[in-house]
Design an enzyme around this catalytic site. Structure first.
Site, short mmCIF file in Angstrom:
data_model
loop_
_atom_site.label_atom_id
_atom_site.label_comp_id
_atom_site.label_asym_id
_atom_site.label_seq_id
_atom_site.Cartn_x
_atom_site.Cartn_y
_atom_site.Cartn_z
N SER A 154 0.83 -1.20 0.00
CA SER A 154 0.00 0.00 0.00
C SER A 154 0.87 1.26 0.00
O SER A 154 1.66 1.46 -0.92
CB SER A 154 -0.96 -0.04 1.19
OG SER A 154 -1.94 0.96 1.09
N ASP A 250 -9.68 -4.08 -5.06
CA ASP A 250 -8.96 -2.90 -4.58
C ASP A 250 -9.10 -1.77 -5.60
O ASP A 250 -8.82 -1.96 -6.78
CB ASP A 250 -7.49 -3.28 -4.39
CG ASP A 250 -6.64 -2.17 -3.82
OD1 ASP A 250 -7.20 -1.13 -3.44
OD2 ASP A 250 -5.42 -2.36 -3.76
N HIS A 280 -7.86 -5.08 -0.81
CA HIS A 280 -6.58 -4.40 -0.61
C HIS A 280 -5.88 -4.95 0.63
O HIS A 280 -6.47 -5.09 1.70
CB HIS A 280 -6.86 -2.90 -0.42
CG HIS A 280 -5.64 -2.07 -0.17
ND1 HIS A 280 -4.83 -1.63 -1.18
CD2 HIS A 280 -5.10 -1.60 0.98
CE1 HIS A 280 -3.85 -0.91 -0.67
NE2 HIS A 280 -3.97 -0.88 0.64
#
Length: 318
Positions: A154, A250, A280
């Site tokens: 991320s 995501d 995600h």
């Protein structure tokens, strides 16, 4: 579309409510995940290192070394996720231990400074400093600075990509691989097409993006500074090989895939993996779920191939 794997769905439901509008409250909620004492992972030895910044302050880097391996192992720099505003070395303890065992490497997890108190470029400069420190450590450090990779999930994927750019531009360490997991490499002005992304299955949603960028960029304004949004760099040539993972549920899926293709067009060797029907950060949220185990084994295999250390997965998760 298939249902989300039950173990991943259960782990997702147990997470605190995400609210990037209030990063301080969000940080406290996620720190509770690491508040309960967890027995040390017997498969690894850990050590906290202090890296001195140019201003004299200290940066924490925690190393995870597989106990069953000897000699100077390759090293993997790990940059945690959390939208640049939360997350910590402590939260990622279990994950980093697993990564070290699976990759047969020393994992070095960086406690970089968080926004909004420390906006860009504080966090990415910490990550680059730690990477240079790891590459320059003497042979008795028990890892081989000449066999070094960067990895992150991320926001950490953003930081890993940015560190790769910085190393190229500044004549920094030679990196064998950049592992970008559900990376947040895109800035504002990008909306995913054709899908609705809901908090229940997406962890982060498009509405979070303005808050994340506001906290991270602070008062830097536009144009977006170099290294803040890697996809905005107009020259991606000369970068280390990349392994890019994107998740089907995501909203960062498309921008991550586009970054991988941009790297490919620039002549960088790239592996792009799309895992369908997962949210995600699924591999860190539910590390023992079958899809997570398989995916972690795949990108650790890429690390083994790039770093030259045989895999030792016999002590890994069942």
């Amino acid at each position: 579309m298939s249902a989300v794997e039950p173990e991943i769905a259960a782990a997702l439901a147990a997470l605190p409510v995400i609210d990037f509008a209030d990063p301080v409250a969000q940080r406290a909620a996620f720190q509770e995940l690491a508040a309960d004492p967890v027995p040390p992972d017997p498969r690894v030895s850990t050590q906290d290192h202090s890296v001195v910044r140019p201003d004299g302050s200290h940066l924490l880097v925690r190393s995870y070394r597989p106990r069953e391996l000897s000699g100077a192992l390759p090293a993997v720099m790990w940059f945690h996720g959390g939208g640049f505003v939360f997350g910590s070395v402590d939260v990622d303890d279990f994950y980093c231990a697993e990564l070290a065992v699976r990759a047969g490497a020393v994992v070095l997890s960086v406690e970089y400074r968080l926004a909004p108190e420390n906006p860009f470029p504080a966090g990415v400069e910490d990550c680059y400093l730690a990477t240079c420190w790891a590459a320059g450590r003497p042979a008795d450090a028990h890892w081989d600075g000449a066999r070094l990779a960067v990895a992150g999930g991320s926001a950490g994927g953003n930081l890993a990509a940015a560190v790769a750019l910085m190393a190229r531009d500044r004549g920094g360490p030679r990196l064998a691989l950049q592992v970008l997991l559900c990376p947040a490499v895109q800035g504002e002005g990008r909306e995913p097409s054709g899908r609705v992304y809901e908090r229940a299955t997406s962890v982060v949603v498009p509405e979070d993006n303005p808050h994340i960028l506001r906290h991270y960029l602070g008062s830097t304004g536009k144009p977006v500074p170099r290294y803040a949004v890697p996809s905005a760099d107009d020259d991606l040539s000369g970068l280390p090989p990349a392994y890019v993972l994107v998740a089907g549920l995501d909203y960062l899926r498309e921008s991550g895939a586009e970054y991988a293709l941009a790297l490919d067009r620039a002549g960088v060797s790239v592996e792009l993996h799309l895992v369908p029907d997962v949210p995600h950060g699924f591999d860190a949220i539910a590390i023992t779920a079958p899809t997570s185990r398989r995916t972690i084994a795949e990108y650790c295999g890429a690390l083994v191939k790039a770093l030259g250390q045989p895999a030792t997965s016999t002590a890994a998760l069942p």
